[in-house]
Design an enzyme around this catalytic site. Structure first.
Site, mmCIF file in Angstrom:
data_model
loop_
_atom_site.group_PDB
_atom_site.id
_atom_site.type_symbol
_atom_site.label_atom_id
_atom_site.label_comp_id
_atom_site.label_asym_id
_atom_site.label_seq_id
_atom_site.Cartn_x
_atom_site.Cartn_y
_atom_site.Cartn_z
ATOM 1 N N ARG A 226 0.852 -1.185 0.000
ATOM 2 C CA ARG A 226 0.000 0.000 0.000
ATOM 3 C C ARG A 226 0.889 1.236 0.000
ATOM 4 O O ARG A 226 1.939 1.256 0.654
ATOM 5 C CB ARG A 226 -0.912 0.036 1.234
ATOM 6 C CG ARG A 226 -2.119 -0.889 1.156
ATOM 7 C CD ARG A 226 -3.129 -0.440 0.087
ATOM 8 N NE ARG A 226 -4.306 -1.300 0.000
ATOM 9 C CZ ARG A 226 -4.470 -2.292 -0.873
ATOM 10 N NH1 ARG A 226 -3.518 -2.560 -1.751
ATOM 11 N NH2 ARG A 226 -5.586 -2.996 -0.893
ATOM 12 N N HIS A 274 -1.199 0.015 -10.014
ATOM 13 C CA HIS A 274 -1.951 -0.899 -9.126
ATOM 14 C C HIS A 274 -2.470 -2.112 -9.907
ATOM 15 O O HIS A 274 -3.669 -2.379 -9.963
ATOM 16 C CB HIS A 274 -3.115 -0.183 -8.427
ATOM 17 C CG HIS A 274 -3.542 -0.894 -7.175
ATOM 18 N ND1 HIS A 274 -4.006 -0.223 -6.058
ATOM 19 C CD2 HIS A 274 -3.565 -2.217 -6.847
ATOM 20 C CE1 HIS A 274 -4.302 -1.108 -5.118
ATOM 21 N NE2 HIS A 274 -4.049 -2.324 -5.569
#
Ligand code: NDP
Length: 311
Positions: A226, A274
């Site tokens: 993250r 991502h």
């Protein structure tokens, strides 16, 4: 009993999950009413969930036995005070397989110096034979479903792997460290660092300037975990100073990464949008269906989130 299963996720996902979920429920012998409209909230038994603006308040779901997350990372929902029922996160074989491929590919890219080879195609014959993997230590922060699988795959390629987790782990072939006490050693050991930690209050900003300074000179950072695990400014400073070799980042504090962000176009940064991995509907549907079967049979749910720890 025919449970009502609400599929509460961004619209585009229903088309991908409807058939696999229907099949998986049949396979475990559960006949359910399933869909984005499962009747009034007070009649819903299970909520298959991915964060979206349409459902933020779980208060009306008075009968729901569980919220079953489609995503592995639950940082956007774990703090939702209206979500008082059990929350299960996603542990999906397909998601893990994809992450192992991405991490292994990125580690091999840096280990073999593939960028250098690709950028030297002008006729000059320069031989730089890379060392064997056995001489390239890799550190993986996070030894959960994803981190442990990546650590094992890298060890199988002969990389000496050090892993770090919150509690003690024992994974054959991996040097396992844990807790605050093991972090400095873990960071100091890896020429390539892989971040596969969840985002929690404890891991937010974990890789700050002081901890980046513990990495060996020229180390490469891979972050498919993250964005907020890393202090962006500290990372950029370490890259600009030439202290760190490269950062390949798949996740960011703000996504999509704003066009003006200094990561874009930085010579020592690779921006990956991502895509390291994602939940795969076929295999994930079986995980969801098994949890619904368990709920109906009064058995404990799999992969429950520990609210106190935030993951
Ligand atoms: P898990 O919950 O299975 O594992 C988390 C690991 O992190 C565990 O080993 C845990 O320790 C460790 N950990 C958590 N907090 C701390 C801490 N404070 N200090 C040290 N170690 C800690 O998660 P997954 O492996 O399934 O997923 C990891 C993350 O990957 C997700 O949370 C998500 O953010 C990210 N992800 C990214 C994707 C992408 O495409 N880029 C796709 C899917 C997930 P312990 O073993 O002691 O519990």
């Amino acid at each position: 009993m025919t449970p009502n299963v609400l599929f509460a996720a961004p619209d585009r996902l229903w088309a991908r999950y409807q058939a696999p979920l229907t099949r998986a429920l049949e396979e475990v012998g559960v006949s359910a009413r399933l869909g984005p409209d499962a009747g009034p909230p007070e009649d819903v038994d299970y909520i298959v969930y991915a964060p979206h603006p349409g459902l933020q308040d779980f208060t009306p779901f008075t009968r729901a036995k569980a919220v079953l997350s489609l995503w592995a990372g639950v940082e956007k929902i774990v703090g939702n005070r209206t979500l008082t029922m059990p929350l299960a996160r996603m542990v999906d074989a397909g998601l893990t397989e994809g992450m192992v491929e991405w991490v292994t590919g990125q580690v091999l890219r840096h280990h073999l110096g593939l960028d250098h080879v690709l950028s030297h195609q002008s006729g000059e014959w320069v031989q730089n034979v890379p060392p064997l993997a056995r001489w390239r230590p890799v550190t993986v922060l996070g030894l959960g479903a994803l981190g442990a699988a990546c650590a094992r795959a890298l060890a199988a390629l002969n990389f000496p792997v050090t892993g770090w987790s919150r509690t003690a782990r024992d994974i054959p072939g991996i040097r396992c460290l844990h807790g605050e006490g093991g972090l400095a050693e873990a960071l100091g050991s890896g020429q390539i660092l892989v971040l596969l930690l969840p985002l929690t209050p404890e891991t937010d900003g974990l890789l700050d300037a002081a901890r980046l300074a513990l990495l060996p000179d020229g180390a490469v950072v891979l972050n498919p975990g993250r964005g907020p695990l890393i202090d962006d400014a500290a990372l950029l400073a370490a890259l600009d100073a030439g202290r760190l070799g490269h950062a390949t980042l798949d996740v960011f504090r703000t996504e999509p990464l704003p066009p003006s962000h200094p990561f874009w176009g930085h010579p020592r940064v690779t921006v990956s949008p991502h895509v390291a991995s994602e939940t795969r509907p076929e295999s994930a549907a079986r995980v969801i269906a098994e949890n619904i079967r368990r709920g109906e049979a009064g058995e404990p749910f799999l992969h429950l989130v520990d609210r106190a720890n935030g993951y």
